[in-house]
Design an enzyme around this catalytic site. Sequence first.
Site, short mmCIF file in Angstrom:
data_model
loop_
_atom_site.label_atom_id
_atom_site.label_comp_id
_atom_site.label_asym_id
_atom_site.label_seq_id
_atom_site.Cartn_x
_atom_site.Cartn_y
_atom_site.Cartn_z
CB VAL A 2 1.78 8.19 2.09
CG1 VAL A 2 1.00 9.50 1.94
CG2 VAL A 2 2.20 7.65 0.72
CG ASP B 209 -1.92 0.74 -2.81
OD1 ASP B 209 -1.72 1.06 -1.63
OD2 ASP B 209 -1.02 0.73 -3.68
CG HIS C 219 -2.34 -0.67 3.47
ND1 HIS C 219 -1.81 -0.50 2.21
CD2 HIS C 219 -1.55 0.06 4.30
CE1 HIS C 219 -0.72 0.27 2.28
NE2 HIS C 219 -0.55 0.63 3.54
CG HIS D 274 -2.11 5.05 4.52
ND1 HIS D 274 -1.17 6.00 4.89
CD2 HIS D 274 -1.42 3.96 4.15
CE1 HIS D 274 0.04 5.49 4.73
NE2 HIS D 274 -0.08 4.26 4.29
P1 AMP Z 1 2.41 2.86 3.22
O1 AMP Z 1 3.64 2.14 2.73
O2 AMP Z 1 1.69 2.11 4.30
O3 AMP Z 1 2.72 4.30 3.58
O4 AMP Z 1 1.40 2.86 2.01
C1 AMP Z 1 1.35 3.84 1.03
C2 AMP Z 1 0.58 3.25 -0.11
O5 AMP Z 1 0.20 4.30 -0.98
C3 AMP Z 1 1.35 2.22 -0.95
O6 AMP Z 1 0.67 0.97 -0.90
C4 AMP Z 1 1.34 2.83 -2.35
O7 AMP Z 1 1.22 1.86 -3.36
C5 AMP Z 1 0.14 3.76 -2.28
N1 AMP Z 1 0.15 4.86 -3.22
C6 AMP Z 1 1.18 5.71 -3.49
N2 AMP Z 1 0.80 6.63 -4.40
C7 AMP Z 1 -0.50 6.37 -4.70
C8 AMP Z 1 -1.46 6.99 -5.56
N3 AMP Z 1 -1.17 8.05 -6.32
N4 AMP Z 1 -2.71 6.43 -5.62
C9 AMP Z 1 -3.01 5.36 -4.88
N5 AMP Z 1 -2.16 4.75 -4.04
C10 AMP Z 1 -0.92 5.24 -3.94
#
Ligand code: AMP
Length: 114
Positions: A96, A30, A102, A100
């Site tokens: 996003v 992340d 975590h 996914h």
């Molecule tokens: P969520 O809030 O559950 O949708 O998690 C989305 C996650 O994607 C967050 O923890 C962000 O920090 C992570 N994230 C966003 N852009 C990137 C990226 N380019 N590479 C890796 N992680 C990312």
Amino acid sequence: MSKTLFEKIIAREIPAQIVYEDDVVLAFRDINPQAPTHVLLIPKKPIPRIAEAAGEDQAALGHLLLKAGEVAEKLGLKQDGFRLVFNNGPDAGEAVPHLHCHILGGRKLTWPPG
Ligand code: AMP
């Protein structure tokens, strides 16, 4: 439909620190870690979120969960423990729209979550 951020990572259009990949899933660190170890594990199929997964996704999601355990072990989290989180929708803070998982560990995690 335009690609999600995570589809761009799968396609190597955006860089990421990849820790595991196979035909079905991809795991990468992340960009804004919330714990000493914070990895995202995604299906390569662009399922938006768990509530929109279908019966045909059963094998991929089962595979993803098994790989979550294996990736956590590979990252040294098996002994002390780790947490798996799937944020689904606005109240959960989903940012996003590509399913996914975590994988969080490396410190004592509080409960209940914020
Ligand atoms: P969520 O809030 O559950 O949708 O998690 C989305 C996650 O994607 C967050 O923890 C962000 O920090 C992570 N994230 C966003 N852009 C990137 C990226 N380019 N590479 C890796 N992680 C990312």
